[in-house]
Design a protein around this motif. Structure first.
Motif, short mmCIF file in Angstrom:
data_model
loop_
_atom_site.label_atom_id
_atom_site.label_comp_id
_atom_site.label_asym_id
_atom_site.label_seq_id
_atom_site.Cartn_x
_atom_site.Cartn_y
_atom_site.Cartn_z
N GLN A 8 0.85 -1.22 0.11
CA GLN A 8 0.14 -0.07 0.09
C GLN A 8 1.00 1.29 0.09
N ALA A 11 2.49 1.79 -3.24
CA ALA A 11 1.56 2.34 -4.45
C ALA A 11 1.11 3.57 -4.03
N MET A 12 0.98 4.24 -2.90
CA MET A 12 0.95 5.43 -2.56
C MET A 12 1.66 6.45 -3.05
N ARG A 15 1.53 6.67 -6.80
CA ARG A 15 0.45 7.69 -6.96
C ARG A 15 0.63 9.06 -6.80
N THR A 210 -5.49 5.45 -2.95
CA THR A 210 -4.75 4.28 -2.45
C THR A 210 -5.58 3.57 -1.46
#
Length: 214
Positions: A8, A11-12, A15, A210
């Motif tokens: 996470q 991915a955060m 993004r 996210t």
């Protein structure tokens, strides 16, 4: 977003980097009205460096706290000026909050927002109303704390956090700068949105995308 905390956080950052890069022209334009017109470029450079570093690291073996520590050192190395130390401190505080955590539920997610706010506030020694990024981060953190106390679901919590940040950012238009590079402009800083608050909203929106997914 389902998955473990490390995935996470990685991915955060991906993004955030993509969102900041897409908006770097607008951010630098906002900065041009009250600063050096480089905020978008600086922020894009910092988050791009973080994503490159994370993509070249075996993150799967690391806890979420270590991802934030890597991000802190990388961002600081890549971004000079005041923004580098502010976000590096934010990431370091988030790492401390997540120490020993593998999964990130709503409570831990709220803790990240609160850590960002506390780190930026402590390092920058500013407060709400100074016409800085804190005008977005402070209300965002308050919304996160409220949502945690109410045991709100992540999707609802992140909508509240983002909305609070957006309102806080918009409020900077009616402020006279009390800190930062815009301070020298005095009354001429009126009528302009603070670029740091604007980039904070972009960051929070990417975090919402996210963590706020079902």
């Amino acid at each position: 977003m389902n998955g473990n905390g490390t995935q996470q956080i990685k991915a955060m950052f991906q993004r955030i980097s993509a969102a900041i890069s897409a908006e770097k022209g607008r951010l630098s334009e906002l900065d041009g009205a009250i600063g050096d017109a480089d905020h978008g470029i600086t922020m894009a450079r910092g988050f791009s460096a973080v994503t490159r570093r994370l993509s070249g690291t075996d993150c799967e073996t690391l806890p979420p706290s270590e991802i934030f520590q890597i991000a802190a050192s990388t961002f600081l190395d890549s971004v000079g000026a005041s923004t580098g130390p502010l976000y590096a401190t934010a990431f370091t505080d988030a790492a401390q909050v997540l120490s020993g955590k593998a999964a990130l539920g709503a409570s831990e997610q709220a803790g990240i927002v609160e850590a960002f706010k506390s780190g930026i506030k402590r390092r920058g020694k500013g407060d709400r109303g100074d016409k800085t990024m804190l005008d977005a981060w402070i209300p965002a953190a308050a919304a996160a704390q409220d949502a945690r106390e109410r045991n709100a679901a992540p999707a609802e919590m992140w909508e509240k956090i983002l909305r609070a940040a957006e309102i806080g950012c918009e409020s900077t238009k009616s402020m006279v700068a009390a800190r930062g590079r815009a301070l020298r402009l005095g009354e001429r800083s009126l009528g302009h949105i603070d670029p740091g608050a604007a980039s904070a909203v972009i960051i929070i929106a990417a975090m919402r995308d996210t963590f706020g997914e079902p």
